[in-house]
Scaffold this motif. Structure first.
Motif, PDB file in Angstrom:
ATOM      1  N   UNK A  98       0.818  -1.217   0.000  1.00  0.00           N
ATOM      2  CA  UNK A  98       0.000   0.000   0.000  1.00  0.00           C
ATOM      3  C   UNK A  98       0.850   1.264   0.000  1.00  0.00           C
ATOM      4  N   UNK A  99       2.166   1.115   0.022  1.00  0.00           N
ATOM      5  CA  UNK A  99       3.029   2.296   0.078  1.00  0.00           C
ATOM      6  C   UNK A  99       2.824   3.240  -1.092  1.00  0.00           C
ATOM      7  N   UNK A 100       2.672   2.671  -2.297  1.00  0.00           N
ATOM      8  CA  UNK A 100       2.468   3.496  -3.491  1.00  0.00           C
ATOM      9  C   UNK A 100       1.181   4.297  -3.384  1.00  0.00           C
ATOM     10  N   UNK A 101       0.111   3.634  -2.930  1.00  0.00           N
ATOM     11  CA  UNK A 101      -1.172   4.333  -2.834  1.00  0.00           C
ATOM     12  C   UNK A 101      -1.153   5.382  -1.732  1.00  0.00           C
ATOM     13  N   UNK A 102      -0.515   5.059  -0.621  1.00  0.00           N
ATOM     14  CA  UNK A 102      -0.382   6.040   0.460  1.00  0.00           C
ATOM     15  C   UNK A 102       0.347   7.285  -0.033  1.00  0.00           C
ATOM     16  N   UNK A 103       1.402   7.064  -0.796  1.00  0.00           N
ATOM     17  CA  UNK A 103       2.205   8.186  -1.284  1.00  0.00           C
ATOM     18  C   UNK A 103       1.377   9.108  -2.163  1.00  0.00           C
ATOM     19  N   UNK A 104       0.596   8.523  -3.063  1.00  0.00           N
ATOM     20  CA  UNK A 104      -0.216   9.332  -3.969  1.00  0.00           C
ATOM     21  C   UNK A 104      -1.306  10.095  -3.216  1.00  0.00           C
ATOM     22  N   UNK A 105      -1.963   9.428  -2.270  1.00  0.00           N
ATOM     23  CA  UNK A 105      -3.030  10.082  -1.525  1.00  0.00           C
ATOM     24  C   UNK A 105      -2.487  11.200  -0.638  1.00  0.00           C
ATOM     25  N   UNK A 106      -1.339  10.956  -0.007  1.00  0.00           N
ATOM     26  CA  UNK A 106      -0.730  12.005   0.815  1.00  0.00           C
ATOM     27  C   UNK A 106      -0.327  13.198  -0.043  1.00  0.00           C
ATOM     28  N   UNK A 107       0.233  12.923  -1.226  1.00  0.00           N
ATOM     29  CA  UNK A 107       0.624  14.016  -2.129  1.00  0.00           C
ATOM     30  C   UNK A 107      -0.581  14.822  -2.575  1.00  0.00           C
ATOM     31  N   UNK A 108      -1.691  14.135  -2.832  1.00  0.00           N
ATOM     32  CA  UNK A 108      -2.890  14.855  -3.262  1.00  0.00           C
ATOM     33  C   UNK A 108      -3.365  15.820  -2.178  1.00  0.00           C
ATOM     34  N   UNK A 109      -3.291  15.391  -0.915  1.00  0.00           N
ATOM     35  CA  UNK A 109      -3.716  16.252   0.178  1.00  0.00           C
ATOM     36  C   UNK A 109      -2.768  17.439   0.335  1.00  0.00           C
ATOM     37  N   UNK A 110      -1.464  17.154   0.413  1.00  0.00           N
ATOM     38  CA  UNK A 110      -0.488  18.192   0.740  1.00  0.00           C
ATOM     39  C   UNK A 110      -0.182  19.134  -0.418  1.00  0.00           C
ATOM     40  N   UNK A 111      -0.209  18.605  -1.641  1.00  0.00           N
ATOM     41  CA  UNK A 111       0.230  19.401  -2.788  1.00  0.00           C
ATOM     42  C   UNK A 111      -0.878  19.672  -3.804  1.00  0.00           C
ATOM     43  N   UNK A 112      -2.081  19.167  -3.514  1.00  0.00           N
ATOM     44  CA  UNK A 112      -3.218  19.438  -4.376  1.00  0.00           C
ATOM     45  C   UNK A 112      -4.310  20.197  -3.652  1.00  0.00           C
ATOM     46  N   UNK A 113      -4.920  19.553  -2.661  1.00  0.00           N
ATOM     47  CA  UNK A 113      -6.036  20.168  -1.947  1.00  0.00           C
ATOM     48  C   UNK A 113      -5.577  21.353  -1.097  1.00  0.00           C
ATOM     49  N   UNK A 114      -4.502  21.165  -0.320  1.00  0.00           N
ATOM     50  CA  UNK A 114      -4.049  22.240   0.576  1.00  0.00           C
ATOM     51  C   UNK A 114      -3.672  23.516  -0.188  1.00  0.00           C
ATOM     52  N   UNK A 115      -2.866  23.456  -1.268  1.00  0.00           N
ATOM     53  CA  UNK A 115      -2.565  24.684  -2.016  1.00  0.00           C
ATOM     54  C   UNK A 115      -3.801  25.334  -2.640  1.00  0.00           C
ATOM     55  N   UNK A 116      -4.743  24.508  -3.134  1.00  0.00           N
ATOM     56  CA  UNK A 116      -5.954  25.070  -3.727  1.00  0.00           C
ATOM     57  C   UNK A 116      -6.772  25.822  -2.680  1.00  0.00           C
ATOM     58  N   UNK A 117      -6.890  25.248  -1.483  1.00  0.00           N
ATOM     59  CA  UNK A 117      -7.623  25.931  -0.425  1.00  0.00           C
ATOM     60  C   UNK A 117      -6.898  27.193   0.022  1.00  0.00           C
ATOM     61  N   UNK A 118      -5.572  27.153   0.050  1.00  0.00           N
ATOM     62  CA  UNK A 118      -4.808  28.356   0.386  1.00  0.00           C
ATOM     63  C   UNK A 118      -5.084  29.475  -0.616  1.00  0.00           C
ATOM     64  N   UNK A 119      -5.167  29.106  -1.896  1.00  0.00           N
ATOM     65  CA  UNK A 119      -5.476  30.106  -2.909  1.00  0.00           C
ATOM     66  C   UNK A 119      -6.851  30.718  -2.656  1.00  0.00           C
ATOM     67  N   UNK A 120      -7.824  29.880  -2.313  1.00  0.00           N
ATOM     68  CA  UNK A 120      -9.159  30.382  -1.982  1.00  0.00           C
ATOM     69  C   UNK A 120      -9.091  31.318  -0.778  1.00  0.00           C
ATOM     70  N   UNK A 121      -8.319  30.939   0.225  1.00  0.00           N
ATOM     71  CA  UNK A 121      -8.238  31.723   1.461  1.00  0.00           C
ATOM     72  C   UNK A 121      -7.675  33.114   1.208  1.00  0.00           C
ATOM     73  N   UNK A 122      -6.631  33.197   0.369  1.00  0.00           N
ATOM     74  CA  UNK A 122      -5.998  34.506   0.168  1.00  0.00           C
ATOM     75  C   UNK A 122      -6.805  35.396  -0.765  1.00  0.00           C
ATOM     76  N   UNK A 123      -7.828  34.823  -1.454  1.00  0.00           N
ATOM     77  CA  UNK A 123      -8.672  35.712  -2.241  1.00  0.00           C
ATOM     78  C   UNK A 123      -9.219  35.201  -3.550  1.00  0.00           C
ATOM     79  N   UNK A 124      -8.855  33.993  -3.963  1.00  0.00           N
ATOM     80  CA  UNK A 124      -9.394  33.446  -5.216  1.00  0.00           C
ATOM     81  C   UNK A 124     -10.765  32.843  -4.920  1.00  0.00           C
ATOM     82  N   UNK A 125     -11.785  33.704  -4.842  1.00  0.00           N
ATOM     83  CA  UNK A 125     -13.076  33.261  -4.325  1.00  0.00           C
ATOM     84  C   UNK A 125     -14.235  33.449  -5.285  1.00  0.00           C
ATOM     85  N   UNK A 126     -13.977  33.891  -6.511  1.00  0.00           N
ATOM     86  CA  UNK A 126     -15.081  34.006  -7.453  1.00  0.00           C
ATOM     87  C   UNK A 126     -15.504  32.614  -7.912  1.00  0.00           C
ATOM     88  N   UNK A 127     -16.668  32.565  -8.557  1.00  0.00           N
ATOM     89  CA  UNK A 127     -17.165  31.282  -9.049  1.00  0.00           C
ATOM     90  C   UNK A 127     -16.162  30.631 -10.000  1.00  0.00           C
TER      91      UNK A 127
END
Length: 240
Positions: free
Chosen positions: A102-131
């Motif tokens: 499961x190491x490969x799958x863990x790596x991909x899922x962790x990367x998605x959280x840290x380098x996909x979802x988290x940066x996108x939410x940070x962008x929303x937080x700082x002001x990218x909030x239009x539709x």
């Protein structure tokens, strides 16, 4: 994204001395709490990456409800800590000479959280909030997801050197999104965020009235291009 591959392909250190990874026993994942009991040390390091990404998400949320800038700084810092663990998991795997199914799958899922979802939410937080901003950020996350899935599916076919190290990445690796996080952090130091001076480059209105659903922050185009580069088949990034 570390190169923790499936047992059928050369692994970043998940290999035996003969050059092939140590396979898991057939009954490895049977019994109560067997999943947790069978975690390798490298898997725990990978999970630490996911923990950092999760904390970044929660710190972003706490900033939105409290407007306490300490939470925003924490949210900006946690993905960088996640990158450290992303680098370490492969080194730990080589040191321990272990392979996890499961190491490969863990790596991909962790990367998605840290380098996909988290940066996108940070962008929303700082002001990218239009539709349209949120449409672009959703596409950014989905492209990161697709990029990780393609990596898992095609890593065995990428040319490698004598040590099994891939010569290049197909498309931008998802941890490259920390470059965008660095931009957001710089904007924070300059006060170029929502609630202060606003995001640089302003907005463009693609349809309707300004401030409506057709408004898009100009810098969102950079996120869209970054997303396209992650799923590109022809873009080859040399692996250092």
């Amino acid at each position: 994204m570390s190169l923790r591959k499936n047992p059928a392909a050369p692994s970043n250190g998940h290999e035996s001395s003969e050059g092939s990874p140590k396979p898991a026993a057939p009954n490895e994942y049977e019994g109560h709490f067997s999943l947790v009991r069978n975690f390798r040390l490298a898997d725990l390091v990978t999970i630490a990456n996911g923990i950092c990404g999760s904390f970044s998400i929660f710190m972003s949320a706490k900033y939105l409800v409290s407007n306490d800038e300490d939470y925003l700084w924490s949210a900006l810092a946690f993905p960088l800590a996640g990158l450290l663990f992303d680098f370490l998991d492969g080194k730990v795997a080589r040191w321990r000479n272990e392979s996890s199914m499961i190491g490969q799958e863990l790596d991909s899922l962790a990367d998605l959280i840290s380098f996909g979802v988290a940066p996108a939410l940070l962008a929303f937080v700082v002001g990218f909030r239009t539709y349209l901003d949120t449409v672009v950020l959703t596409g950014f996350i989905c492209c990161g997801l697709a990029r990780l899935a393609r990596f898992n599916a095609t890593v065995a076919s990428i040319p490698k050197d004598a040590k099994g190290k891939a010569h290049y990445f197909e498309g931008l690796p998802i941890p490259s999104s920390l470059g965008l996080v660095a931009v957001l952090a710089y904007w924070k130091t300059q006060g170029w965020i929502e609630g202060r001076e606003g995001i640089p480059w302003g907005t463009i209105t693609l349809w309707g009235a300004p401030g409506g659903d057709g408004e898009l922050h100009t810098f969102s185009i950079v996120f869209a291009l970054w997303a396209a580069a992650m799923v590109s088949k022809t873009l080859r990034v040399p692996k250092l």
